[in-house]
Write a protein that holds these residues in place. Sequence first.
Motif: not given
Length: 521
Positions: A120-125, A141-146, A148-159, A189-194
């Motif tokens: 749905x959306x992402x930001x650079x971390x 660098x990583x992408x923190x991505x949200x 549609x089915x409520x998962x938060x992903x940390x994705x490698x920005x290069x691979x 992603x060790x602590x998360x607040x929503x």
Amino acid sequence: MRRSEGHSPLPPRQARGLARTSMGRTRKPNVCRLLSRRALGCFSRDAGVVQRTNLGILRMLVCQESTKFKNVWTTHSKSPIAYERGRIYFDNYRCCVSSVASEPRKLYEMPKCSKSEKIEDALLWECPVGEVLPNPSDYKSSLIALTAHNWLLRISATTGKILEKIYLASYCKFRPSTVCFAVPCSVPCSTFFTHRDFGDQQKSDLCLSLQIFGNVTDATLSHGILIVMYSSGLVRLHNFQAITEQFMQQKLDLGCACRWGGTTGTVGEAPFGIPCNIKITDMPPLLFEVSSLENAFQIGGHPWHYIITPNKKKQKGVFHICALNDNSLAKNGIQEMECCSLESDWIYFHPDASGRIIHVGPNQVKVLKLNEIENSFQHQISEDFVILANREKNKNENLFTVTASGRVVKKHFNLLDDDPEQETFKIVDYEDELDLLSVVAVTQLDAEGKAHLDFHCNEYGTLLKSIPLVESWDVTYSHEVYFDRDLVLHIEQKPNRVFSCYVYQMVCDTGEEEENIDRRC
């Protein structure tokens, strides 16, 4: 616009390292000499000197007359296109293209997924310097991505490889417009607040929050401050750290077993997810509140000031600049462009951390500064410089018509300040590494509009470079323009969700004759 031919186009700190004065005369910097000195290590012990010198060289190359920006790549997409730090994202962030090479090339493409799994959306971390992190991949660098089915992903920005997956919850639908999350820099992603949208009444603790906070329309979290906005125009700031300490029911650790509401599960894994562990039972401590039209509120400046619009519809386009400590209005703190236009002017604190303010209208860009009044604790607003659109001096037009009797009648009317046939400012941005203001100006003649990107000295406002955009510019479409070192990128959204991306890169204009010789070679 203020002109200053005697000043170097470089910021003062860079200019000092690139120019030498002899007998009162300033010598023009020589790029070859600078490169030679860099190779020999002839700089001070300051670790930032080499980087500043390199950026100073790049700035000179960007702004010199012979440098051109060439359209090297154009593409179209049915899904939104995003840009971040030299990377172009397609297909909901699943396809990444590098724009750093001479021609954009694909970095990676993630496997196709179902509609429920789309991002749905992402930001650079990016991690801070000096922190000790548990895994080597955490420093990249990583992408923190949200999804549609409520998962938060940390994705490698290069691979594009998924480094971490966190399941949020099943009790509500997380979307970019209704979810706020904070990821500490120490451990990814060790602590998360929503927190869910305050209008969501699926859970009793948030219904109670509605009774406490009142008629909330939006909320966001920034720099440890919870900002709550109300339909009445009221904006309230709360200390988020104090909220977590006072109202956290139970500390949760990702990957650890937890018992919550009679159910036991692993925090961050499906289907348990992350319980809503902050239950606000009383109004949290209030740091600051103010009323503003459409909840418009900004903080910045040195010392701290804020900008609001008085909470009355007739005050739209009027901005008040006030001190944060005592709410006092700065001298000349009421700024009004007094422009007659369809689109409103806008104002914001300069992102270069100088404490200045940028006020943009259809035909002028004002850079304002805060000055302390002598022998007083009050501050005043003054103009640092003004950038004016290239227009005829008289915006009033006179038309002559001849009646049937032969009498000449003069009609007099005023043009709008954002009339499409006049050069109009659409986008103003700041390139922090080259210390340049980038301004997009558009003129629409007949059915086709033409735009150009101008580079202005951030210190004096002097026009240093103008780049024409080859594609037409329709003012009714949505546009984004990015200037990043030697790259210019234009993203356009057309009707029927058609997105176009135009990439320009810096090239040296060697002339047609030399180009033919290179081709023969």
